[in-house]
Write a protein that holds these residues in place. Structure first.
Motif, short mmCIF file in Angstrom:
data_model
loop_
_atom_site.label_atom_id
_atom_site.label_comp_id
_atom_site.label_asym_id
_atom_site.label_seq_id
_atom_site.Cartn_x
_atom_site.Cartn_y
_atom_site.Cartn_z
N ALA A 1 0.84 -1.20 0.00
CA ALA A 1 0.00 0.00 0.00
C ALA A 1 0.87 1.25 0.00
O ALA A 1 2.01 1.26 0.49
N ARG A 2 0.34 2.33 -0.57
CA ARG A 2 1.02 3.61 -0.55
C ARG A 2 0.56 4.43 0.66
O ARG A 2 1.30 5.28 1.16
N LEU A 3 -0.67 4.19 1.11
CA LEU A 3 -1.25 4.90 2.25
C LEU A 3 -2.05 3.91 3.08
O LEU A 3 -2.67 2.98 2.53
N LEU A 4 -2.08 4.12 4.39
CA LEU A 4 -2.93 3.33 5.27
C LEU A 4 -3.77 4.28 6.12
O LEU A 4 -3.22 5.18 6.77
N LEU A 5 -5.06 4.09 6.09
CA LEU A 5 -5.98 4.87 6.92
C LEU A 5 -6.33 4.04 8.14
O LEU A 5 -6.98 3.00 8.03
N ALA A 6 -5.87 4.48 9.32
CA ALA A 6 -6.13 3.76 10.58
C ALA A 6 -7.34 4.40 11.25
O ALA A 6 -7.24 5.50 11.81
N VAL A 7 -8.48 3.73 11.17
CA VAL A 7 -9.72 4.26 11.75
C VAL A 7 -9.71 3.96 13.25
O VAL A 7 -9.65 2.79 13.67
N ILE A 8 -9.79 5.01 14.07
CA ILE A 8 -9.66 4.88 15.52
C ILE A 8 -10.90 5.43 16.19
O ILE A 8 -11.22 6.62 16.05
N ILE B 1 -5.05 -5.66 14.08
CA ILE B 1 -4.89 -4.21 13.95
C ILE B 1 -3.44 -3.84 14.19
O ILE B 1 -2.84 -3.05 13.43
N ARG B 2 -2.86 -4.39 15.22
CA ARG B 2 -1.45 -4.11 15.52
C ARG B 2 -0.54 -4.66 14.43
O ARG B 2 0.41 -3.98 14.00
N ARG B 3 -0.80 -5.87 13.95
CA ARG B 3 0.06 -6.49 12.92
C ARG B 3 0.06 -5.66 11.65
O ARG B 3 1.11 -5.43 11.03
N GLU B 4 -1.13 -5.21 11.23
CA GLU B 4 -1.21 -4.41 10.01
C GLU B 4 -0.45 -3.09 10.15
O GLU B 4 0.26 -2.67 9.22
N LEU B 5 -0.62 -2.43 11.30
CA LEU B 5 0.09 -1.17 11.52
C LEU B 5 1.61 -1.40 11.59
O LEU B 5 2.39 -0.61 11.02
N ALA B 6 2.03 -2.45 12.28
CA ALA B 6 3.46 -2.73 12.37
C ALA B 6 4.07 -3.02 11.00
O ALA B 6 5.18 -2.55 10.68
N GLU B 7 3.34 -3.77 10.17
CA GLU B 7 3.82 -4.04 8.81
C GLU B 7 3.90 -2.76 7.99
O GLU B 7 4.83 -2.56 7.21
N ALA B 8 2.92 -1.88 8.17
CA ALA B 8 2.92 -0.63 7.42
C ALA B 8 4.11 0.25 7.80
O ALA B 8 4.80 0.80 6.93
N PHE B 9 4.37 0.39 9.10
CA PHE B 9 5.50 1.21 9.52
C PHE B 9 6.83 0.59 9.06
O PHE B 9 7.75 1.31 8.64
N ALA B 10 6.92 -0.74 9.13
CA ALA B 10 8.16 -1.40 8.71
C ALA B 10 8.40 -1.24 7.22
O ALA B 10 9.55 -1.17 6.77
N ALA B 11 7.33 -1.17 6.43
CA ALA B 11 7.46 -1.05 4.98
C ALA B 11 7.52 0.39 4.52
O ALA B 11 7.60 0.65 3.31
N GLY B 12 7.46 1.35 5.44
CA GLY B 12 7.53 2.75 5.07
C GLY B 12 6.23 3.31 4.51
O GLY B 12 6.25 4.33 3.80
N VAL B 13 5.11 2.68 4.79
CA VAL B 13 3.82 3.16 4.31
C VAL B 13 3.38 4.37 5.15
O VAL B 13 3.52 4.36 6.38
N ARG B 14 2.87 5.41 4.48
CA ARG B 14 2.37 6.58 5.22
C ARG B 14 1.07 6.18 5.93
O ARG B 14 0.13 5.68 5.30
N VAL B 15 1.01 6.45 7.23
CA VAL B 15 -0.16 6.09 8.04
C VAL B 15 -0.89 7.37 8.44
O VAL B 15 -0.27 8.30 8.98
N ILE B 16 -2.20 7.40 8.16
CA ILE B 16 -3.03 8.56 8.50
C ILE B 16 -4.09 8.10 9.50
O ILE B 16 -5.00 7.35 9.13
N PRO B 17 -3.98 8.49 10.78
CA PRO B 17 -5.05 8.14 11.73
C PRO B 17 -6.33 8.92 11.40
O PRO B 17 -6.29 10.12 11.14
N VAL B 18 -7.45 8.22 11.39
CA VAL B 18 -8.77 8.84 11.17
C VAL B 18 -9.57 8.67 12.46
O VAL B 18 -9.95 7.55 12.81
N LEU B 19 -9.79 9.76 13.19
CA LEU B 19 -10.41 9.71 14.51
C LEU B 19 -11.92 9.91 14.38
O LEU B 19 -12.37 10.89 13.79
N THR B 20 -12.69 8.98 14.93
CA THR B 20 -14.15 9.07 14.85
C THR B 20 -14.69 9.74 16.11
O THR B 20 -14.25 9.46 17.22
#
Length: 765
Positions: free
Chosen positions: A54-61, A85-104
């Motif tokens: 992925a180029r971007l990851l939207l983390a819905v919180i 949830i943790r595994r996906e985020l950890a993989e994204a950070f390790a792969a250099g994917v930009r993570v955007i938290p989306v706060l509900t």
């Protein structure tokens, strides 16, 4: 882009993001596990592969993203390295994917100290919001950010914009979409709080009721509503018995659109309604846009607050409740919009609490509900439903009775949150239930008690994995099902008010809850009733305590307030004299009137909102004389500054105006009220304040034009405003509860709320 979300916390927001982003960029560029993984694929490989690429990851919180716990261990899910949830985020950070938290809604960005080390970087990522009240604006900003961050997404958006445009959603469709999201969030949270869906819900089993609560099946055949898309019209055979899946087919395919769900106390009616509502919302979400326009959005309310005898239709009442509850319907425009949606049948109403409504109002509710232009699901206890339908059933309704939980389902339900194999005490209970499932096995106290959903949920809440739950098998201690039920109920308060990991701390402690509920039970026993009617609580104050507290409190409060008001305009001497005289008169005089009435107040007569109407005399001659003399005393106090003649005239005018207002004020009475205690307090407070403001303003204006009051006029102009405001507040809250009483709200405004507070504050021991 990859959408990361926790199902129990923010599933609906993840689905909303997916729907909006795929419409803008196309499905090939947006990944959501439930929508994007092909059938039969290795989901582990798919998830990890897609998040790495992925180029971007939207983390819905959402609010419970960080605190959600594993029922089996009680530990936070985010602390488990295997948590997806943790595994996906950890993989994204390790792969250099930009993570955007989306706060509900009310969610906050987690702090670094609260996160595991491999995803601690999440706390430093710039976030965006996706709020229930402003989804359109929030989604637009997220789309703008994505276009600016990634050229591939920008090109996809340009292609989309240059192609044929989708027609904009009609305002009604947009409102319903937002209502569906809000309803999903509301009742998903309720289901989680009630532990209805995790790890799995208790199966719902039902049969057509044989109790006299509905008409013949033929009465349901009139096609008031078409079957929902994808469903067929219900036949007689469909109504014999079924499960939760069949219950949705009945709900969506019943031609009359009138469904009555009944059962004994603790049978799980509200839980079944919540699960059915969530099922209906999922069904609507999965439909095509064209079909969604034909599928109503279900909402759930209690009948508390509706008085059909007042002339208010169920459509108007429901429009008011929806406008109060959901922001998209606020304001006059929103109220009109939701009324139109109800009239068009685009909202389904699940209504609970018929059995908790006033007895005399139930049959009127059934009569009025028959004319509702929308689908209805009505919940009630069986006995109360039978009594309510003595004067006639809900026209066109089918009554379904919830069945007891069978032992096999109970055993499966209890084992789900435990390790496998379960601890020995739980295995003993499970094996016992499995043995009871044999039709040749005699029913035991345990299997009989655990056939009730309420008892099952209490058992799971009270006993932990290591607790000796097998003590319930001791027939010497628990001889009958009632013994087990009483034992669990005795522990229920402690379980309910004990803090749980991942949940807000209870507002009250276990000790306060025990004292309060013990007091309520004592009062109900003394009054020989099992129904907690809030409008009877004012009767719980004793005659002596009400007299003493009313007299002392009224004297002190009114002496200070009236002295301050008069002193600002007439000086220190006037303030001290006026405060002393008015305080003693209103406090002691009001206390005397209460004291002259023997015993307790009469049985409360509930009332609707107060309004001006036909003339009627004051409540009694004693009350009229009291207030007439009280206003003359006001005149004498004013006379200290403006002269005795002026004071006499002012007092006489004030007394006549007061008695006229009392005579013109009419309270429309009914035997019992559907208004809630907060509603009564708000209405009474506002009317009392406005009533006394009107009286004092008129009295001051009239008095200022009396000849020879030049000095009095100066006093009126200088102190009038302060006196009006302070006296209005004091009289509305202080004096009101001292006057003659005939019950809870059919007395001086605010008295019910004050007596309720006194009863609870001074009597809970």
């Amino acid at each position: 882009m990859f959408i990361n979300y926790r199902g129990e916390d923010s599933h609906s927001y993840g689905a909303l993001l997916y729907q909006d982003l795929t419409g803008r960029f196309g499905k090939d560029l947006v990944f959501l596990d439930a929508e994007s993984i092909p059938a039969g694929a290795d989901f582990t490989a798919e998830l990890l592969g897609r998040v790495r690429s992925a180029r971007l990851l939207l983390a819905v919180i959402g609010p419970r993203w960080l605190t959600a716990t594993d029922p089996a261990t009680g530990e936070r899910r985010i602390d488990d390295p295997a948590d997806w949830i943790r595994r996906e985020l950890a993989e994204a950070f390790a792969a250099g994917v930009r993570v955007i938290p989306v706060l509900t809604d009310q969610a906050d960005l987690p702090r670094e100290a609260d996160l595991p080390a491999d995803i601690a970087a999440l706390s430093r990522c710039q976030s965006r919001h996706l709020r229930r009240r402003e989804p359109t604006a929030d989604l637009a900003r997220i789309v703008t950010d994505l276009i600016g961050l990634d050229p591939v997404l920008a090109a996809a958006a340009r292609r989309h914009d240059s192609g044929p445009r989708r027609p904009l959603a009609a305002p009604a469709d947009d409102l319903l979409r937002r209502l569906a999201t809000a309803s999903w969030n509301q009742w998903t949270a309720a289901a989680n709080d009630r532990r209805l869906v995790h790890p799995a819900p208790l199966p719902i089993r039902w049969r057509r009721s044989t109790a006299p609560v509905a008409g013949p099946v033929s009465a349901t055949g009139y096609p008031r509503f078409d079957p929902l898309p994808g469903l067929t019209a219900v036949t007689n055979g469909d109504l014999r018995e079924g499960t939760d899946e069949a219950l949705h087919r009945i709900y969506g395919g019943l031609p009359s659109g009138r469904l009555l769900l009944i059962g004994p106390p603790g049978a799980g009616k509200t839980a079944a309604a919540i699960l059915l509502l969530l099922h209906a919302l999922r069904y609507r979400e999965q439909a095509t846009p064209d079909d969604q326009a034909r599928i109503p959005v279900p909402v759930l309310f209690t009948l508390h607050g509706w008085d059909p005898t007042s002339g208010q239709s169920v459509t108007d009442w429901m429009a008011g409740r929806l406008a109060e509850t959901y922001p998209m319907f606020h304001g006059r425009g929103g109220r009109r919009a939701v009324t139109d949606l109800l009239a068009a049948g685009r909202i389904t109403c699940f209504l609970d609490g018929l059995d908790e409504s006033p007895h005399t109002a139930r049959r009127h509710m059934l009569d009025a509900l028959a004319d509702a232009p929308f689908r209805l699901l009505l919940l009630a206890r069986t006995a109360e439903a039978v009594a309510a339908t003595n004067h006639g059933p809900l026209a066109g309704a089918v009554a379904l009775q919830l069945r007891p939980v069978n032992p096999a389902d109970a055993a499966t339900y209890l084992r789900q949150p435990l390790v496998d194999p379960p601890p020995a005490p739980w295995r003993a209970i499970s094996d016992h239930l499995a043995g009871s499932a044999d039709r040749h096995h005699r029913t035991s106290a345990v299997s009989e008690a655990l056939s009730v959903p309420l008892t099952l949920s209490l058992l799971r809440d009270i006993y932990g994995p290591a607790d000796p739950v097998d003590e319930l098998l001791d027939t010497a201690q628990f001889r009958t099902a009632a013994d087990i039920e009483n034992h669990l109920l005795d522990q229920a308060i402690t379980a309910a008010y004990t803090p749980r990991p991942g949940h807000p701390t209870p507002r009250y402690s276990v000790a306060i809850a025990h004292r309060t509920l013990r007091y309520l039970a004592t009062q109900l026993t003394e009054h020989k009733t099992s129904d907690l009617a809030w409008w009877h609580i004012p009767l719980w104050t004793t005659h002596r305590s009400r007299l003493l507290r009313g007299t002392i409190g009224g004297t002190l409060i009114n002496a200070v307030a009236c002295g301050l008001a008069l002193g600002l305009g007439g000086g220190l001497v006037t303030g001290l004299a006026g405060g002393l005289i008015l305080g003693l008169w209103t406090g002691l005089g009001g206390g005397l009137i209460v004291g002259l009435r023997r015993g307790r107040p009469n049985s409360p007569t509930q009332t609707t909102r107060p309004r001006f109407g036909s003339v009627h005399p004051p409540h009694s001659l004693a009350g009229a004389i009291y207030w007439f003399v009280a206003m003359l005393t006001v005149g004498l106090v004013v006379g200290l500054a403006a002269g005795p003649v002026a004071g006499l005239v002012i007092g006489l005018v004030a007394a006549l105006i007061l008695l006229a207002l009392i005579a013109l004020t009419r309270r429309t009475e009914i035997e019992e009220s559907s208004l809630g205690p907060a509603d009564v307090w708000y209405h009474d407070r506002n009317v009392a304040f406005g009533w006394w403001i009107t009286f004092l303003l008129v009295a001051l204006v009239v008095s200022s034009f009396v000849p020879g009051l030049s000095s009095g006029l100066v006093f009126v102009l200088s102190s009038g405003l302060v006196f009006v405001v302070l006296a209005g507040v004091v009289v509305a809250i202080g004096i009101g509860h001292l006057a003659e009483r005939r019950g809870a709200t059919e007395s001086w405004w605010g008295s019910a709320a004050i007596d309720t507070a006194l009863a609870c504050a001074f009597r809970v021991k």
